[in-house]
Design an enzyme around this catalytic site. Sequence first.
Site, PDB file in Angstrom:
ATOM      1  N   GLN A 130       0.850  -1.190   0.000  1.00 22.22           N
ATOM      2  CA  GLN A 130       0.000   0.000   0.000  1.00 22.22           C
ATOM      3  C   GLN A 130       0.886   1.239   0.000  1.00 22.22           C
ATOM      4  O   GLN A 130       1.888   1.236   0.730  1.00 22.22           O
ATOM      5  CB  GLN A 130      -0.909   0.035   1.230  1.00 22.22           C
ATOM      6  CG  GLN A 130      -2.112   0.954   1.041  1.00 22.22           C
ATOM      7  CD  GLN A 130      -3.042   0.980   2.264  1.00 22.22           C
ATOM      8  OE1 GLN A 130      -2.670   0.543   3.338  1.00 22.22           O
ATOM      9  NE2 GLN A 130      -4.238   1.493   2.087  1.00 22.22           N
ATOM     10  N   GLY A 275       2.871   1.186  11.668  1.00 25.03           N
ATOM     11  CA  GLY A 275       2.490   0.559  12.930  1.00 25.03           C
ATOM     12  C   GLY A 275       1.886  -0.802  12.644  1.00 25.03           C
ATOM     13  O   GLY A 275       2.219  -1.808  13.278  1.00 25.03           O
ATOM     14  N   GLY A 276       0.991  -0.811  11.681  1.00 25.95           N
ATOM     15  CA  GLY A 276       0.366  -2.053  11.271  1.00 25.95           C
ATOM     16  C   GLY A 276      -0.125  -1.932   9.849  1.00 25.95           C
ATOM     17  O   GLY A 276      -0.357  -0.826   9.354  1.00 25.95           O
ATOM     18  N   ASN A 279      -2.921  -6.565   5.994  1.00 25.82           N
ATOM     19  CA  ASN A 279      -2.882  -7.616   4.992  1.00 25.82           C
ATOM     20  C   ASN A 279      -3.849  -8.735   5.394  1.00 25.82           C
ATOM     21  O   ASN A 279      -3.868  -9.140   6.557  1.00 25.82           O
ATOM     22  CB  ASN A 279      -1.449  -8.113   4.819  1.00 25.82           C
ATOM     23  CG  ASN A 279      -0.538  -6.999   4.333  1.00 25.82           C
ATOM     24  OD1 ASN A 279      -0.925  -6.229   3.447  1.00 25.82           O
ATOM     25  ND2 ASN A 279       0.632  -6.855   4.930  1.00 25.82           N
ATOM     26  N   HIS A 302      -7.360  -1.802  15.186  1.00 24.40           N
ATOM     27  CA  HIS A 302      -7.441  -1.039  13.940  1.00 24.40           C
ATOM     28  C   HIS A 302      -7.290  -1.958  12.719  1.00 24.40           C
ATOM     29  O   HIS A 302      -8.125  -1.939  11.811  1.00 24.40           O
ATOM     30  CB  HIS A 302      -6.370   0.061  13.937  1.00 24.40           C
ATOM     31  CG  HIS A 302      -6.371   0.896  12.695  1.00 24.40           C
ATOM     32  ND1 HIS A 302      -7.081   2.071  12.588  1.00 24.40           N
ATOM     33  CD2 HIS A 302      -5.785   0.703  11.498  1.00 24.40           C
ATOM     34  CE1 HIS A 302      -6.918   2.568  11.381  1.00 24.40           C
ATOM     35  NE2 HIS A 302      -6.131   1.749  10.687  1.00 24.40           N
ATOM     36  N   GLU A 303      -6.240  -2.766  12.732  1.00 21.22           N
ATOM     37  CA  GLU A 303      -6.003  -3.627  11.555  1.00 21.22           C
ATOM     38  C   GLU A 303      -7.106  -4.676  11.422  1.00 21.22           C
ATOM     39  O   GLU A 303      -7.506  -5.031  10.314  1.00 21.22           O
ATOM     40  CB  GLU A 303      -4.615  -4.274  11.625  1.00 21.22           C
ATOM     41  CG  GLU A 303      -3.443  -3.289  11.798  1.00 21.22           C
ATOM     42  CD  GLU A 303      -3.483  -2.067  10.902  1.00 21.22           C
ATOM     43  OE1 GLU A 303      -4.096  -2.121   9.813  1.00 21.22           O
ATOM     44  OE2 GLU A 303      -2.915  -1.022  11.300  1.00 21.22           O
ATOM     45  N   GLU A 325      -9.782   4.380   5.833  1.00 19.93           N
ATOM     46  CA  GLU A 325      -9.163   4.720   7.127  1.00 19.93           C
ATOM     47  C   GLU A 325     -10.114   5.409   8.103  1.00 19.93           C
ATOM     48  O   GLU A 325     -10.018   5.191   9.309  1.00 19.93           O
ATOM     49  CB  GLU A 325      -7.893   5.545   6.915  1.00 19.93           C
ATOM     50  CG  GLU A 325      -6.787   4.806   6.156  1.00 19.93           C
ATOM     51  CD  GLU A 325      -6.319   3.499   6.806  1.00 19.93           C
ATOM     52  OE1 GLU A 325      -6.567   3.290   8.015  1.00 19.93           O
ATOM     53  OE2 GLU A 325      -5.709   2.686   6.089  1.00 19.93           O
ATOM     54  N   TYR A 390      -8.067   9.674   8.356  1.00 16.00           N
ATOM     55  CA  TYR A 390      -8.387   8.926   9.572  1.00 16.00           C
ATOM     56  C   TYR A 390      -9.323   9.727  10.471  1.00 16.00           C
ATOM     57  O   TYR A 390     -10.387   9.272  10.861  1.00 16.00           O
ATOM     58  CB  TYR A 390      -7.115   8.623  10.392  1.00 16.00           C
ATOM     59  CG  TYR A 390      -6.142   7.667   9.748  1.00 16.00           C
ATOM     60  CD1 TYR A 390      -5.325   8.061   8.696  1.00 16.00           C
ATOM     61  CD2 TYR A 390      -6.011   6.366  10.206  1.00 16.00           C
ATOM     62  CE1 TYR A 390      -4.409   7.180   8.131  1.00 16.00           C
ATOM     63  CE2 TYR A 390      -5.094   5.478   9.642  1.00 16.00           C
ATOM     64  CZ  TYR A 390      -4.299   5.900   8.605  1.00 16.00           C
ATOM     65  OH  TYR A 390      -3.404   5.042   8.046  1.00 16.00           O
ATOM     66  N   LYS A 561       6.155   6.824  11.492  1.00 14.57           N
ATOM     67  CA  LYS A 561       5.525   7.677  12.496  1.00 14.57           C
ATOM     68  C   LYS A 561       6.578   8.278  13.428  1.00 14.57           C
ATOM     69  O   LYS A 561       6.359   9.337  14.020  1.00 14.57           O
ATOM     70  CB  LYS A 561       4.525   6.834  13.303  1.00 14.57           C
ATOM     71  CG  LYS A 561       3.711   7.626  14.281  1.00 14.57           C
ATOM     72  CD  LYS A 561       2.626   6.799  14.917  1.00 14.57           C
ATOM     73  CE  LYS A 561       1.769   7.669  15.829  1.00 14.57           C
ATOM     74  NZ  LYS A 561       0.919   6.845  16.703  1.00 14.57           N
TER      75      LYS A 561
HETATM   76  N1  BES Z   1      -3.390   0.815   6.018  1.00 16.03           N
HETATM   77  C1  BES Z   1      -2.732   1.545   7.040  1.00 16.03           C
HETATM   78  C2  BES Z   1      -1.263   1.725   6.769  1.00 16.03           C
HETATM   79  C3  BES Z   1      -0.951   2.384   5.451  1.00 16.03           C
HETATM   80  C4  BES Z   1      -1.664   3.486   5.025  1.00 16.03           C
HETATM   81  C5  BES Z   1       0.060   1.902   4.678  1.00 16.03           C
HETATM   82  C6  BES Z   1      -1.353   4.082   3.804  1.00 16.03           C
HETATM   83  C7  BES Z   1       0.354   2.491   3.459  1.00 16.03           C
HETATM   84  C8  BES Z   1      -0.356   3.588   3.020  1.00 16.03           C
HETATM   85  C9  BES Z   1      -2.902   0.892   8.416  1.00 16.03           C
HETATM   86  O1  BES Z   1      -4.148   0.317   8.597  1.00 16.03           O
HETATM   87  C10 BES Z   1      -2.765   1.967   9.463  1.00 16.03           C
HETATM   88  O2  BES Z   1      -3.551   2.872   9.445  1.00 16.03           O
HETATM   89  N2  BES Z   1      -1.792   1.844  10.351  1.00 16.03           N
HETATM   90  C11 BES Z   1      -1.593   2.768  11.445  1.00 16.03           C
HETATM   91  C12 BES Z   1      -2.175   2.147  12.704  1.00 16.03           C
HETATM   92  C13 BES Z   1      -2.858   3.095  13.619  1.00 16.03           C
HETATM   93  C14 BES Z   1      -3.833   4.025  12.995  1.00 16.03           C
HETATM   94  C15 BES Z   1      -3.493   2.329  14.777  1.00 16.03           C
HETATM   95  C16 BES Z   1      -0.101   3.022  11.590  1.00 16.03           C
HETATM   96  O3  BES Z   1       0.682   2.401  10.887  1.00 16.03           O
HETATM   97  O4  BES Z   1       0.288   3.856  12.391  1.00 16.03           O
HETATM   98 ZN    ZN Z   2      -5.685   1.724   8.716  1.00 14.71          ZN
END
Ligand code: BES
Ligand code: ZN
Length: 608
Positions: A130, A275-276, A279, A302-303, A325, A390, A561
């Site tokens: 992604q 963070g996550g 998949n 979240h995931e 999101e 988000y 992050k």
């Molecule tokens: N799908 C996203 C991660 C992502 C977004 C990857 C856009 C590539 C492009 C994932 O679900 C996410 O939002 N992860 C957050 C977790 C948090 C909101 C709890 C993260 O990685 O910080």
């Molecule tokens: Zn997400």
Amino acid sequence: MAPLDPHSYADGESPLTTHVALTLYLDFATCSLHGSALLTLSAPHSGPLSLDTRSLTIHSAIDPTSLSPIPFSLSAPDPVLGSRLSLSLPSETPLSSILLSFSTSSSSALHFLSPSQAASPFPYAYTQCQSIHARSLFPCHDTPAARIRFSALLNIPSSLSAVMAARHHARRDPIPSEGGLSLPDSLWCAPGRIVEQFFMEQPIPPYLFAFAVGHIVFRDIGPRTRVYAGPDVVGEAAREFAGTEEMIRAGEKLFGPYDWERFDLLVLPMSFPYGGMENPRMVFLTPTVIKGDAAGAQVVAHELAHSWTGNLITNKTNEDFWLNEGFTTYAERRIVEVVQGEERAALNMGIGWRGLNRTVERFRDNMEFTKLKPCMQGVDPDDVYSEIPYEKGFQFLWLIERQVGRPVFDEFTKKYISTFKFQSIDTETFIDFLKANVPGIENQIDLRLWVEGTGIPPDAMEPVSAVYNKIKTLASEFKNGQMPGEDEVAQWNGQEWELYLENLSANVDPSQALALDARYRLSESRDWEVKVAFLELAISTGCKEYYAEAERSLKQVGRMKYLRPLYTALAKCSEEGKMLACRIYAESRNCYHPIAQGVVESILSKHA
Ligand code: BES
Ligand code: ZN
């Protein structure tokens, strides 16, 4: 021909891919990937067909039935889209499948780690697709408007194992000639190689394609959940995520059946850039979420929530990313509310509210990206990734919930999910469905303002919670030299500290930051959220005392992050800070995933 998606060369006229059979050979010695992809189209086609690629060398394209070559050309790379692979399918016999062979040694999706980078006696490799990186693993219609099923053979060193966001079928010896034309048996069947075979029977958008290869072991932690990780972290991870089955049940109660059969978790090396990542069947997680206090559950919630919002119903293009999101942030908080209580959910909303306001401020010269549905033509999604989809998305849905009442909104959400599951939809489809199912909603909420407007609409709401309000008050007193007392912070965990630090005003002076740290040792926190929030604040106020800790942190972690605020704070604070940031990056570059490398390079060049 009409483009389907601003981030893909796929056009609206030709059929899309519905299935891909992949053979992938991972060469750890040269950090390269060699493969073949047998694409099946939704209908027989002749004439031009465009596929997305990035940093791929295409060796051949053939008709798999007649074995005759298909003429092809690769365009010069566009910085955002990559290269268009143009195929000319024969006009006499329309084709419904195409066999391509390709290689890459600079895939933007794939990160190879040496044993020392993986903190293991073994090397490691993993993908992150992604938003638009699947095209740099294999040629495809890399748009979430397309959904594909796949089978995959991963040929890897037999000392390692492979996992995939798919159903594992077998681990076995390589079979001669299954590697196809571009992967001779001398390579495919060489001693010390093994094949792991997978199937994905549920159709997914290409950005959910994922695998990892390394020294990976597992523990079962629930009836449909296994934690996969390196042997040194699997025990801790199993403890941290013990509550996963309870969350899946909460999710099913709120959003309908869990349709992916398994919900496994993979803990990656420290370089994992997010963070996550949701998949399907196997969520990918950074080890930084393992904190020993069940805080990691929020990221898992979240995931997990993406299993319904994102993976079942998918945004049609990245312009509709908030449908993934925003909905998932809303769903995550509903799950957290069930398993951890209302106060914890409200605290998360408070952290989100802070983040939303800060992000709108950051985009004040580029308000387009404060829209729920921004125009993304020519824009790299990695460059504009932010909390807007988000948190503004969450605010929009929470407002609808308040307007119609929770019982009605819950019914609406369930119906929305069952109506559109396994489809990719756009924002307009959501709005039409909302109006049809909640008659009169357009008279209560200015839907256009929410979707097309910039900034934060007036009917957004700051959450109300005792803990949240108390922390904000304490933070506002810091300016006058008042620090929270030991008794006040005794019950705080990472999230409370994070919220406190984020609410401190930007013009704290260095001596105050030092005093806070002397008392609460925030710069040494084992919680990365706390440590990074503190270091960002301290460095921005001009405390050089923390350069060494920032360097240690940036050499340990690859989660964006944390990289973003630390590199930005260093690059912005002084000439010395900027030089330090450049040196740290030069020394750590290979420890970061290619997507993170791109993000850090853009921060450093912006402040050059
Ligand atoms: N799908 C996203 C991660 C992502 C977004 C990857 C856009 C590539 C492009 C994932 O679900 C996410 O939002 N992860 C957050 C977790 C948090 C909101 C709890 C993260 O990685 O910080
Ligand atoms: Zn997400």
